[in-house]
Design an enzyme around this catalytic site. Structure first.
Site, PDB file in Angstrom:
ATOM      1  N   CYS A  85      47.982  39.043  40.115  1.00  0.00           N
ATOM      2  CA  CYS A  85      46.421  37.786  41.062  1.00  0.00           C
ATOM      3  C   CYS A  85      47.877  36.964  40.815  1.00  0.00           C
ATOM      4  O   CYS A  85      46.973  35.639  41.813  1.00  0.00           O
ATOM      5  CB  CYS A  85      45.563  37.349  40.357  1.00  0.00           C
ATOM      6  SG  CYS A  85      45.199  39.179  39.955  1.00  0.00           S
ATOM      7  N   HIS A 132      42.470  30.500  39.479  1.00  0.00           N
ATOM      8  CA  HIS A 132      42.007  31.946  40.590  1.00  0.00           C
ATOM      9  C   HIS A 132      40.919  32.185  39.878  1.00  0.00           C
ATOM     10  O   HIS A 132      40.173  31.935  38.743  1.00  0.00           O
ATOM     11  CB  HIS A 132      43.074  32.653  39.147  1.00  0.00           C
ATOM     12  CG  HIS A 132      42.986  34.187  39.515  1.00  0.00           C
ATOM     13  ND1 HIS A 132      42.901  34.250  40.781  1.00  0.00           N
ATOM     14  CD2 HIS A 132      43.324  35.389  38.321  1.00  0.00           C
ATOM     15  CE1 HIS A 132      42.688  35.728  40.838  1.00  0.00           C
ATOM     16  NE2 HIS A 132      43.014  35.840  39.532  1.00  0.00           N
ATOM     17  N   ASN A 175      36.675  38.446  42.445  1.00  0.00           N
ATOM     18  CA  ASN A 175      38.090  38.481  42.402  1.00  0.00           C
ATOM     19  C   ASN A 175      39.315  38.918  43.215  1.00  0.00           C
ATOM     20  O   ASN A 175      39.181  40.048  43.835  1.00  0.00           O
ATOM     21  CB  ASN A 175      38.560  39.104  41.019  1.00  0.00           C
ATOM     22  CG  ASN A 175      40.013  38.736  40.736  1.00  0.00           C
ATOM     23  OD1 ASN A 175      40.329  38.328  41.555  1.00  0.00           O
ATOM     24  ND2 ASN A 175      40.263  39.128  39.497  1.00  0.00           N
TER      25      ASN A 175
HETATM   26  N1  ACO Z   1      27.585  46.773  33.374  1.00  0.00           N
HETATM   27  C1  ACO Z   1      26.889  47.239  32.561  1.00  0.00           C
HETATM   28  N2  ACO Z   1      27.857  46.702  31.062  1.00  0.00           N
HETATM   29  C2  ACO Z   1      29.484  46.972  30.827  1.00  0.00           C
HETATM   30  C3  ACO Z   1      30.469  46.690  31.906  1.00  0.00           C
HETATM   31  C4  ACO Z   1      28.833  46.637  33.369  1.00  0.00           C
HETATM   32  N3  ACO Z   1      29.927  46.731  34.645  1.00  0.00           N
HETATM   33  N4  ACO Z   1      31.674  46.165  31.736  1.00  0.00           N
HETATM   34  C5  ACO Z   1      31.119  46.298  30.789  1.00  0.00           C
HETATM   35  N5  ACO Z   1      30.094  46.501  30.023  1.00  0.00           N
HETATM   36  C6  ACO Z   1      30.159  46.991  28.694  1.00  0.00           C
HETATM   37  C7  ACO Z   1      30.548  47.533  27.597  1.00  0.00           C
HETATM   38  O1  ACO Z   1      30.802  48.931  27.589  1.00  0.00           O
HETATM   39  C8  ACO Z   1      30.583  46.835  26.390  1.00  0.00           C
HETATM   40  O2  ACO Z   1      29.454  47.475  26.134  1.00  0.00           O
HETATM   41  P1  ACO Z   1      29.787  48.047  24.397  1.00  0.00           P
HETATM   42  O3  ACO Z   1      30.324  47.061  23.861  1.00  0.00           O
HETATM   43  O4  ACO Z   1      28.625  49.169  24.149  1.00  0.00           O
HETATM   44  O5  ACO Z   1      30.475  48.686  24.522  1.00  0.00           O
HETATM   45  C9  ACO Z   1      29.890  45.643  26.846  1.00  0.00           C
HETATM   46  O6  ACO Z   1      29.551  45.243  28.155  1.00  0.00           O
HETATM   47  C10 ACO Z   1      30.772  44.159  26.465  1.00  0.00           C
HETATM   48  O7  ACO Z   1      32.196  44.949  27.481  1.00  0.00           O
HETATM   49  P2  ACO Z   1      33.585  43.640  26.689  1.00  0.00           P
HETATM   50  O8  ACO Z   1      34.255  44.075  28.161  1.00  0.00           O
HETATM   51  O9  ACO Z   1      33.418  42.777  25.692  1.00  0.00           O
HETATM   52  O10 ACO Z   1      32.883  42.317  28.150  1.00  0.00           O
HETATM   53  P3  ACO Z   1      32.964  40.860  28.294  1.00  0.00           P
HETATM   54  O11 ACO Z   1      32.460  39.795  27.421  1.00  0.00           O
HETATM   55  O12 ACO Z   1      34.997  41.118  27.594  1.00  0.00           O
HETATM   56  O13 ACO Z   1      33.743  40.779  29.986  1.00  0.00           O
HETATM   57  C11 ACO Z   1      35.345  41.125  31.372  1.00  0.00           C
HETATM   58  C12 ACO Z   1      34.499  41.698  30.342  1.00  0.00           C
HETATM   59  C13 ACO Z   1      34.325  40.035  31.902  1.00  0.00           C
HETATM   60  C14 ACO Z   1      35.994  42.120  32.653  1.00  0.00           C
HETATM   61  C15 ACO Z   1      35.804  39.637  30.548  1.00  0.00           C
HETATM   62  O14 ACO Z   1      36.820  40.487  29.562  1.00  0.00           O
HETATM   63  C16 ACO Z   1      36.847  38.924  31.901  1.00  0.00           C
HETATM   64  O15 ACO Z   1      36.361  38.346  32.504  1.00  0.00           O
HETATM   65  N6  ACO Z   1      38.583  39.719  31.089  1.00  0.00           N
HETATM   66  C17 ACO Z   1      39.018  38.971  32.527  1.00  0.00           C
HETATM   67  C18 ACO Z   1      39.531  39.952  33.933  1.00  0.00           C
HETATM   68  C19 ACO Z   1      40.542  39.620  34.472  1.00  0.00           C
HETATM   69  O16 ACO Z   1      39.868  38.391  34.604  1.00  0.00           O
HETATM   70  N7  ACO Z   1      40.433  40.030  35.424  1.00  0.00           N
HETATM   71  C20 ACO Z   1      41.814  39.716  36.374  1.00  0.00           C
HETATM   72  C21 ACO Z   1      42.922  39.812  36.025  1.00  0.00           C
HETATM   73  S1  ACO Z   1      43.842  39.050  37.145  1.00  0.00           S
HETATM   74  C22 ACO Z   1      45.265  40.478  38.350  1.00  0.00           C
HETATM   75  O17 ACO Z   1      45.944  40.079  37.528  1.00  0.00           O
HETATM   76  C23 ACO Z   1      44.127  41.500  39.238  1.00  0.00           C
END
Ligand code: ACO
Length: 336
Positions: free
Chosen positions: A117, A257, A287
């Site tokens: 990204c 970003h 994103n």
């Molecule tokens: N809907 C409902 N529940 C969900 C979803 C969803 N879409 N996705 C995950 N969950 C659940 C998980 O299963 C988990 O449940 P569990 O505790 O029973 O196992 C719970 O929600 C918490 O999941 P986490 O992954 O810990 O959630 P988190 O608060 O970390 O948020 C997120 C996840 C939004 C992906 C966050 O970690 C994030 O934004 N990370 C950065 C991602 C990013 O920026 N990526 C792009 C990089 S740029 C590139 O190069 C493409």
């Protein structure tokens, strides 16, 4: 740091997003998720999705054409085209060559750049060197993605986050006192597995097994990427500012970003930047990876949020892992 003689800046900007909107509510019918979860964890409400016929170059072409029109520059005047993308039309040829052909940019070189990204800032910084050295005068830098084609629509941890779009800028010489002040590129390859599309390359060539194992989809360890993002967006930006004798107090406008509202808020807190000085479009586009910064910047420019002489800071992070910061003294090319 740029040569003091030739300054490089943005002379035109354009963007494009597909018409189809996919809302969080609609996603509730595709995977086990909710509008509330997506909004609270990411800030995203909806995203754009390319049609089955639209490839990344189709989005890039329109954004690039708009950037050229904005700059009042003809395609044949373009010296170089760089497309930053994680979702090229093909492994090869480069998507930039397809854009070159579409535009009729008969004198331009063209290549793709891969830096997750962060690709747009990497490409901007690369392009800037050609202008600073006096080699080229007009360079199209494009960030374009169709991530909807590589996300696993059964994986709720990733499919809710991404969207499709393209943004383009035309770079060229600007008067003394304006343009790129500094760019800083960083990487940490030890995090290569936190965000990747494992299949289809020379490590895991396409096969029946790679398809059955879903290795042609985007895989992400969200928590690890989150930690890296907060660190790089906040500390990385402060470090880059410091290197040119600036501090976060000097930042007039910030274009981070657009991955996650919480990452942006954490960076804003570290930098002590108020939210009205920050470009946000992830609520409407999700994103869009390499397209996110030029798309958000374009919107801010059109809304007159960036004034002549403002210190503009752009920060990104992504697969690699990579991160980058670009600091520009904004040249208001539209009012010249
Ligand atoms: N809907 C409902 N529940 C969900 C979803 C969803 N879409 N996705 C995950 N969950 C659940 C998980 O299963 C988990 O449940 P569990 O505790 O029973 O196992 C719970 O929600 C918490 O999941 P986490 O992954 O810990 O959630 P988190 O608060 O970390 O948020 C997120 C996840 C939004 C992906 C966050 O970690 C994030 O934004 N990370 C950065 C991602 C990013 O920026 N990526 C792009 C990089 S740029 C590139 O190069 C493409």
């Amino acid at each position: 740091m740029p040569n003091k003689c030739i300054r490089v800046g943005i002379l035109g900007i354009g963007s494009y997003a597909p018409d189809k909107i996919l809302t969080n509510k609609e996603l509730e019918t595709i995977v086990d998720t909710s509008d509330q979860w997506i909004t609270e964890r990411s800030g995203i409400k909806e995203r754009r999705i390319a049609s089955p016929e639209q490839a990344t170059s189709d989005l890039a072409n329109i954004a690039a054409k708009r950037a050229l029109e904005d700059a009042n520059v003809l395609p044949e005047e373009v010296d170089l085209i760089i497309v930053a993308t994680n979702t090229p039309d093909y492994f090869f040829p480069a998507t930039a060559c397809i854009v070159q052909d579409y535009l009729g940019a008969s004198k331009a070189g063209a290549f793709d750049l891969l830096a997750g990204c962060t690709g747009f800032i990497y490409a901007l910084s690369t392009a800037a060197q050609f202008v600073i050295s006096g080699t080229y005068k007009r360079i199209l830098v494009i960030g374009a993605e169709t991530l909807s084609k590589v996300v696993d629509w059964e994986d709720r941890k990733t499919c809710v986050l991404f969207g499709d779009g393209a943004g383009a800028v035309l770079l060229g010489p600007v008067p003394e006192g304006y343009g790129l002040v500094h760019s800083k590129l960083g990487s940490d390859g030890s995090g290569k597995d936190f965000l990747s599309m494992p299949g289809g390359g020379s490590r895991i060539p396409s096969s029946k097994e790679s398809i059955e194992n879903k290795q042609h989809f985007l895989k992400m360890n969200g928590r690890e990427v989150f930690k890296f993002a907060v660190r790089s967006c906040g500390d990385g930006t402060i470090e880059a500012l410091k290197e040119v004798g600036m501090s976060s107090e000097d930042v007039d406008f910030f274009v981070p970003h657009q991955a996650n509202d919480r990452i942006i808020r954490a960076a804003a807190k570290k930098l002590n930047i108020s939210f009205d000085k920050i470009a946000i479009n992830l609520d409407r586009f999700g994103n869009t990876s390499t397209a996110s910064i030029p798309m958000a910047l374009e919107e801010a420019v059109r809304q007159n949020k960036i004034k002549d002489g403002d210190n503009l800071v752009m920060t990104a992070f992504g697969a690699g892992l990579t991160w980058a910061v670009a600091i520009l003294k904004w040249y208001d090319y539209r009012n010249r």
